[in-house]
Design a protein around this motif. Structure first.
Motif, PDB file in Angstrom:
ATOM      1  N   GLY A 115     -16.548  -2.479  -1.031  1.00  0.00           N
ATOM      2  CA  GLY A 115     -16.199  -1.075  -1.247  1.00  0.00           C
ATOM      3  C   GLY A 115     -15.292  -0.546  -0.147  1.00  0.00           C
ATOM      4  N   LYS A 116     -15.586  -0.935   1.095  1.00  0.00           N
ATOM      5  CA  LYS A 116     -14.734  -0.511   2.227  1.00  0.00           C
ATOM      6  C   LYS A 116     -13.333  -1.097   2.095  1.00  0.00           C
ATOM      7  CE  LYS A 116     -18.467   0.067   5.550  1.00  0.00           C
ATOM      8  NZ  LYS A 116     -19.183  -0.518   6.685  1.00  0.00           N
ATOM      9  N   LEU A 117     -13.248  -2.374   1.714  1.00  0.00           N
ATOM     10  CA  LEU A 117     -11.936  -3.000   1.545  1.00  0.00           C
ATOM     11  C   LEU A 117     -11.154  -2.332   0.422  1.00  0.00           C
ATOM     12  CD1 LEU A 117     -12.911  -6.765   1.966  1.00  0.00           C
ATOM     13  CD2 LEU A 117     -11.698  -5.315   3.612  1.00  0.00           C
ATOM     14  N   ALA A 118     -11.860  -1.960  -0.656  1.00  0.00           N
ATOM     15  CA  ALA A 118     -11.203  -1.269  -1.768  1.00  0.00           C
ATOM     16  C   ALA A 118     -10.689   0.088  -1.302  1.00  0.00           C
ATOM     17  CB  ALA A 118     -12.169  -1.098  -2.932  1.00  0.00           C
ATOM     18  N   GLU A 119     -11.481   0.789  -0.517  1.00  0.00           N
ATOM     19  CA  GLU A 119     -11.061   2.099  -0.023  1.00  0.00           C
ATOM     20  C   GLU A 119      -9.833   1.970   0.880  1.00  0.00           C
ATOM     21  OE1 GLU A 119     -10.658   5.936   0.016  1.00  0.00           O
ATOM     22  OE2 GLU A 119     -12.133   4.911  -1.240  1.00  0.00           O
ATOM     23  N   GLU A 120      -9.789   0.908   1.708  1.00  0.00           N
ATOM     24  CA  GLU A 120      -8.602   0.679   2.548  1.00  0.00           C
ATOM     25  C   GLU A 120      -7.364   0.486   1.676  1.00  0.00           C
ATOM     26  OE1 GLU A 120      -9.373  -2.642   5.155  1.00  0.00           O
ATOM     27  OE2 GLU A 120     -11.076  -1.632   6.074  1.00  0.00           O
ATOM     28  N   GLY A 121      -7.524  -0.254   0.583  1.00  0.00           N
ATOM     29  CA  GLY A 121      -6.407  -0.458  -0.338  1.00  0.00           C
ATOM     30  C   GLY A 121      -5.949   0.841  -0.956  1.00  0.00           C
ATOM     31  N   LYS A 122      -6.908   1.687  -1.356  1.00  0.00           N
ATOM     32  CA  LYS A 122      -6.557   2.982  -1.959  1.00  0.00           C
ATOM     33  C   LYS A 122      -5.859   3.881  -0.947  1.00  0.00           C
ATOM     34  CE  LYS A 122     -10.635   3.055  -4.867  1.00  0.00           C
ATOM     35  NZ  LYS A 122     -11.837   3.812  -5.158  1.00  0.00           N
ATOM     36  N   VAL A 123      -6.323   3.834   0.292  1.00  0.00           N
ATOM     37  CA  VAL A 123      -5.697   4.646   1.345  1.00  0.00           C
ATOM     38  C   VAL A 123      -4.237   4.223   1.536  1.00  0.00           C
ATOM     39  CG1 VAL A 123      -5.676   5.082   3.846  1.00  0.00           C
ATOM     40  CG2 VAL A 123      -7.808   5.271   2.554  1.00  0.00           C
ATOM     41  N   SER A 124      -3.980   2.912   1.534  1.00  0.00           N
ATOM     42  CA  SER A 124      -2.591   2.474   1.721  1.00  0.00           C
ATOM     43  C   SER A 124      -1.733   2.900   0.524  1.00  0.00           C
ATOM     44  CB  SER A 124      -2.500   0.972   1.996  1.00  0.00           C
ATOM     45  OG  SER A 124      -3.042   0.235   0.947  1.00  0.00           O
ATOM     46  N   ILE A 125      -2.308   2.902  -0.677  1.00  0.00           N
ATOM     47  CA  ILE A 125      -1.561   3.380  -1.845  1.00  0.00           C
ATOM     48  C   ILE A 125      -1.273   4.876  -1.707  1.00  0.00           C
ATOM     49  CG2 ILE A 125      -1.776   3.874  -4.330  1.00  0.00           C
ATOM     50  CD1 ILE A 125      -3.152   1.130  -4.587  1.00  0.00           C
ATOM     51  N   ARG A 126      -2.273   5.636  -1.258  1.00  0.00           N
ATOM     52  CA  ARG A 126      -2.052   7.085  -1.080  1.00  0.00           C
ATOM     53  C   ARG A 126      -1.026   7.359   0.018  1.00  0.00           C
ATOM     54  NH1 ARG A 126      -7.847   7.289  -2.156  1.00  0.00           N
ATOM     55  NH2 ARG A 126      -8.299   7.443   0.062  1.00  0.00           N
ATOM     56  N   ASN A 127      -0.990   6.506   1.042  1.00  0.00           N
ATOM     57  CA  ASN A 127       0.034   6.666   2.084  1.00  0.00           C
ATOM     58  C   ASN A 127       1.432   6.444   1.522  1.00  0.00           C
ATOM     59  OD1 ASN A 127      -1.846   7.276   4.053  1.00  0.00           O
ATOM     60  ND2 ASN A 127      -1.972   5.184   4.819  1.00  0.00           N
ATOM     61  N   VAL A 128       1.566   5.454   0.651  1.00  0.00           N
ATOM     62  CA  VAL A 128       2.861   5.212   0.001  1.00  0.00           C
ATOM     63  C   VAL A 128       3.243   6.430  -0.835  1.00  0.00           C
ATOM     64  CG1 VAL A 128       4.078   3.806  -1.709  1.00  0.00           C
ATOM     65  CG2 VAL A 128       2.625   2.697  -0.017  1.00  0.00           C
ATOM     66  N   ARG A 129       2.264   6.962  -1.577  1.00  0.00           N
ATOM     67  CA  ARG A 129       2.521   8.165  -2.394  1.00  0.00           C
ATOM     68  C   ARG A 129       3.003   9.316  -1.518  1.00  0.00           C
ATOM     69  NH1 ARG A 129      -2.549  11.129  -4.719  1.00  0.00           N
ATOM     70  NH2 ARG A 129      -2.751  11.428  -2.493  1.00  0.00           N
ATOM     71  N   ARG A 130       2.309   9.545  -0.408  1.00  0.00           N
ATOM     72  CA  ARG A 130       2.679  10.645   0.484  1.00  0.00           C
ATOM     73  C   ARG A 130       4.111  10.480   0.989  1.00  0.00           C
ATOM     74  NH1 ARG A 130      -0.206   9.679   5.297  1.00  0.00           N
ATOM     75  NH2 ARG A 130       1.656   8.517   5.799  1.00  0.00           N
ATOM     76  N   ASP A 131       4.450   9.258   1.442  1.00  0.00           N
ATOM     77  CA  ASP A 131       5.799   9.018   1.951  1.00  0.00           C
ATOM     78  C   ASP A 131       6.849   9.215   0.867  1.00  0.00           C
ATOM     79  OD1 ASP A 131       4.590   8.421   4.348  1.00  0.00           O
ATOM     80  OD2 ASP A 131       4.805   6.243   4.150  1.00  0.00           O
ATOM     81  N   ALA A 132       6.563   8.740  -0.343  1.00  0.00           N
ATOM     82  CA  ALA A 132       7.518   8.861  -1.443  1.00  0.00           C
ATOM     83  C   ALA A 132       7.715  10.320  -1.824  1.00  0.00           C
ATOM     84  CB  ALA A 132       7.039   8.056  -2.645  1.00  0.00           C
ATOM     85  N   ILE A 133       6.635  11.092  -1.890  1.00  0.00           N
ATOM     86  CA  ILE A 133       6.747  12.509  -2.251  1.00  0.00           C
ATOM     87  C   ILE A 133       7.466  13.277  -1.150  1.00  0.00           C
ATOM     88  CG2 ILE A 133       5.384  14.626  -2.591  1.00  0.00           C
ATOM     89  CD1 ILE A 133       3.534  12.996  -4.390  1.00  0.00           C
ATOM     90  N   ASP A 134       7.209  12.937   0.109  1.00  0.00           N
ATOM     91  CA  ASP A 134       7.941  13.580   1.214  1.00  0.00           C
ATOM     92  C   ASP A 134       9.438  13.339   1.091  1.00  0.00           C
ATOM     93  OD1 ASP A 134       5.604  14.551   2.285  1.00  0.00           O
ATOM     94  OD2 ASP A 134       5.503  13.098   3.948  1.00  0.00           O
ATOM     95  N   THR A 135       9.804  12.101   0.744  1.00  0.00           N
ATOM     96  CA  THR A 135      11.223  11.765   0.570  1.00  0.00           C
ATOM     97  C   THR A 135      11.836  12.578  -0.564  1.00  0.00           C
ATOM     98  OG1 THR A 135      10.796   9.527   1.358  1.00  0.00           O
ATOM     99  CG2 THR A 135      12.842   9.871   0.152  1.00  0.00           C
TER     100      THR A 135
END
Length: 182
Positions: A115-135
Protein backbone atom coordinates in the motif's frame (compact mmCIF):
# COMPACT_ATOMS: atom_id res chain seq x y z
CA UNK A 1 5.55 20.10 -20.66
CA UNK A 2 3.52 18.53 -23.43
CA UNK A 3 0.68 16.09 -22.85
CA UNK A 4 2.74 13.24 -24.34
CA UNK A 5 5.59 14.01 -21.91
CA UNK A 6 3.23 13.94 -18.95
CA UNK A 7 1.74 10.65 -20.14
CA UNK A 8 5.24 9.16 -20.57
CA UNK A 9 6.25 10.22 -17.04
CA UNK A 10 3.04 8.78 -15.58
CA UNK A 11 3.64 5.51 -17.45
CA UNK A 12 7.14 5.36 -15.95
CA UNK A 13 5.70 5.90 -12.46
CA UNK A 14 3.37 2.91 -12.97
CA UNK A 15 6.29 0.77 -14.22
CA UNK A 16 8.42 1.78 -11.22
CA UNK A 17 5.57 0.85 -8.89
CA UNK A 18 5.28 -2.55 -10.58
CA UNK A 19 9.03 -3.13 -10.17
CA UNK A 20 8.76 -2.19 -6.49
CA UNK A 21 5.85 -4.62 -6.04
CA UNK A 22 8.02 -7.38 -7.50
CA UNK A 23 10.47 -6.98 -4.62
CA UNK A 24 7.80 -7.87 -2.02
CA UNK A 25 7.89 -11.56 -1.27
CA UNK A 26 4.71 -13.56 -1.46
CA UNK A 27 5.78 -16.87 0.06
CA UNK A 28 7.07 -18.20 -3.25
CA UNK A 29 10.66 -17.98 -4.49
CA UNK A 30 11.06 -15.23 -7.06
CA UNK A 31 14.40 -13.88 -8.30
CA UNK A 32 13.02 -10.33 -8.38
CA UNK A 33 13.06 -10.37 -4.56
CA UNK A 34 16.78 -9.68 -4.87
CA UNK A 35 16.52 -6.83 -7.42
CA UNK A 36 17.14 -4.07 -4.89
CA UNK A 37 20.12 -5.76 -3.21
CA UNK A 38 23.40 -3.95 -3.78
CA UNK A 39 26.70 -5.68 -2.98
CA UNK A 40 29.84 -3.81 -1.92
CA UNK A 41 31.93 -5.48 -4.62
CA UNK A 42 35.56 -4.37 -4.24
CA UNK A 43 34.59 -0.88 -3.13
CA UNK A 44 31.68 -0.14 -5.46
CA UNK A 45 27.96 -0.75 -4.98
CA UNK A 46 26.99 -3.36 -7.59
CA UNK A 47 23.57 -4.94 -8.17
CA UNK A 48 23.54 -8.59 -7.01
CA UNK A 49 22.22 -9.80 -10.36
CA UNK A 50 25.32 -8.32 -12.06
CA UNK A 51 27.77 -10.45 -10.08
CA UNK A 52 25.80 -13.69 -9.64
CA UNK A 53 23.35 -15.95 -11.39
CA UNK A 54 20.04 -16.28 -9.56
CA UNK A 55 17.74 -19.25 -10.08
CA UNK A 56 14.72 -20.86 -8.41
CA UNK A 57 15.22 -24.64 -8.25
CA UNK A 58 11.87 -25.05 -6.45
CA UNK A 59 9.00 -22.92 -5.12
CA UNK A 60 10.67 -22.21 -1.77
CA UNK A 61 14.38 -21.82 -2.64
CA UNK A 62 16.48 -19.17 -4.34
CA UNK A 63 19.91 -20.28 -5.54
CA UNK A 64 22.66 -17.67 -5.97
CA UNK A 65 25.72 -18.73 -7.99
CA UNK A 66 28.44 -16.02 -7.83
CA UNK A 67 30.43 -15.48 -11.04
CA UNK A 68 33.48 -14.76 -8.86
CA UNK A 69 33.84 -17.28 -5.97
CA UNK A 70 35.75 -14.64 -3.97
CA UNK A 71 32.59 -12.49 -3.80
CA UNK A 72 30.66 -15.12 -1.81
CA UNK A 73 31.21 -13.37 1.55
CA UNK A 74 30.31 -9.95 0.15
CA UNK A 75 27.05 -11.30 -1.31
CA UNK A 76 26.19 -13.08 1.92
CA UNK A 77 26.80 -9.89 3.92
CA UNK A 78 24.65 -7.79 1.53
CA UNK A 79 21.74 -10.24 1.83
CA UNK A 80 22.03 -10.34 5.62
CA UNK A 81 22.09 -6.52 5.83
CA UNK A 82 19.11 -6.10 3.45
CA UNK A 83 15.46 -5.74 4.44
CA UNK A 84 14.22 -8.96 2.79
CA UNK A 85 14.36 -10.91 6.04
CA UNK A 86 16.03 -14.05 4.70
CA UNK A 87 19.12 -15.81 6.05
CA UNK A 88 21.65 -16.98 3.45
CA UNK A 89 23.07 -20.52 3.63
CA UNK A 90 26.55 -20.70 2.12
CA UNK A 91 27.92 -24.13 1.17
CA UNK A 92 31.13 -22.79 -0.43
CA UNK A 93 29.81 -23.14 -4.00
CA UNK A 94 26.41 -21.45 -3.93
CA UNK A 95 24.23 -19.45 -1.56
CA UNK A 96 20.75 -20.79 -0.84
CA UNK A 97 17.88 -18.70 0.44
CA UNK A 98 14.97 -20.69 1.84
CA UNK A 99 11.67 -18.84 1.63
CA UNK A 100 9.62 -19.71 4.72
CA UNK A 101 5.83 -19.77 4.50
CA UNK A 102 4.33 -16.43 5.51
CA UNK A 103 2.40 -16.03 8.75
CA UNK A 104 -0.87 -14.11 8.65
CA UNK A 105 0.76 -11.22 10.57
CA UNK A 106 3.62 -11.06 8.07
CA UNK A 107 1.12 -11.11 5.19
CA UNK A 108 -0.65 -8.10 6.70
CA UNK A 109 2.69 -6.27 7.03
CA UNK A 110 3.45 -7.00 3.37
CA UNK A 111 0.00 -5.74 2.32
CA UNK A 112 0.72 -2.49 4.20
CA UNK A 113 4.14 -2.26 2.52
CA UNK A 114 2.49 -2.74 -0.89
CA UNK A 115 0.00 0.00 0.00
CA UNK A 116 2.85 2.39 0.81
CA UNK A 117 4.57 1.60 -2.49
CA UNK A 118 1.29 2.19 -4.34
CA UNK A 119 0.86 5.53 -2.59
CA UNK A 120 4.41 6.54 -3.60
CA UNK A 121 3.49 5.75 -7.20
CA UNK A 122 0.31 7.82 -6.97
CA UNK A 123 2.24 10.72 -5.46
CA UNK A 124 4.70 10.70 -8.36
CA UNK A 125 1.77 10.70 -10.81
CA UNK A 126 0.19 13.64 -8.97
CA UNK A 127 3.53 15.47 -9.10
CA UNK A 128 3.61 15.02 -12.87
CA UNK A 129 0.04 16.35 -13.03
CA UNK A 130 0.97 19.39 -10.95
CA UNK A 131 3.99 20.19 -13.13
CA UNK A 132 1.99 19.75 -16.35
CA UNK A 133 -0.87 21.96 -15.13
CA UNK A 134 1.61 24.62 -13.96
CA UNK A 135 3.15 24.62 -17.44
CA UNK A 136 -0.30 24.98 -19.07
CA UNK A 137 -1.20 27.86 -16.74
CA UNK A 138 2.08 29.64 -17.54
CA UNK A 139 1.37 29.25 -21.25
CA UNK A 140 -2.09 30.73 -20.71
CA UNK A 141 -0.66 33.59 -18.63
CA UNK A 142 1.89 34.34 -21.37
CA UNK A 143 -0.98 34.28 -23.90
CA UNK A 144 0.61 31.35 -25.78
CA UNK A 145 -2.69 29.47 -25.56
CA UNK A 146 -6.30 30.58 -25.01
CA UNK A 147 -8.27 30.11 -21.81
CA UNK A 148 -10.40 27.40 -23.48
CA UNK A 149 -7.30 25.51 -24.70
CA UNK A 150 -5.86 25.77 -21.21
CA UNK A 151 -9.03 24.33 -19.65
CA UNK A 152 -9.13 21.51 -22.23
CA UNK A 153 -5.49 20.62 -21.61
CA UNK A 154 -6.00 20.65 -17.85
CA UNK A 155 -9.01 18.33 -18.26
CA UNK A 156 -6.94 15.96 -20.43
CA UNK A 157 -4.13 15.98 -17.86
CA UNK A 158 -6.64 15.16 -15.09
CA UNK A 159 -8.06 12.28 -17.17
CA UNK A 160 -4.53 10.89 -17.67
CA UNK A 161 -3.91 11.21 -13.94
CA UNK A 162 -7.11 9.31 -13.14
CA UNK A 163 -6.26 6.62 -15.71
CA UNK A 164 -2.75 5.96 -14.37
CA UNK A 165 -3.87 6.16 -10.73
CA UNK A 166 -6.46 3.49 -11.55
CA UNK A 167 -3.70 1.31 -13.07
CA UNK A 168 -1.75 1.53 -9.80
CA UNK A 169 -4.91 0.61 -7.86
CA UNK A 170 -5.34 -2.47 -10.08
CA UNK A 171 -1.69 -3.46 -9.57
CA UNK A 172 -2.14 -3.05 -5.80
CA UNK A 173 -5.27 -5.23 -5.79
CA UNK A 174 -3.43 -7.96 -7.71
CA UNK A 175 -0.43 -7.78 -5.37
CA UNK A 176 -2.62 -7.89 -2.25
CA UNK A 177 -4.41 -10.95 -3.65
CA UNK A 178 -1.02 -12.55 -4.40
CA UNK A 179 0.22 -11.86 -0.86
CA UNK A 180 -2.91 -13.06 0.95
CA UNK A 181 -3.45 -16.20 -1.14
CA UNK A 182 -2.01 -19.26 0.56
Amino acid sequence: MKLAEAEDLMEKAVEATQRNFNTIRTGRANASLLDRIMVDYYGSETPLKSIAGISTPDATTLLIQPFDPNSMGMIEKAITMSDIGLTPNNDGQVIRLNIPPLTSDRRQELVKQAGKLAEEGKVSIRNVRRDAIDTVRKQEKNHDISEDESRDLQDQIQKLTDQYTEQIEELLEAKEKDITTL
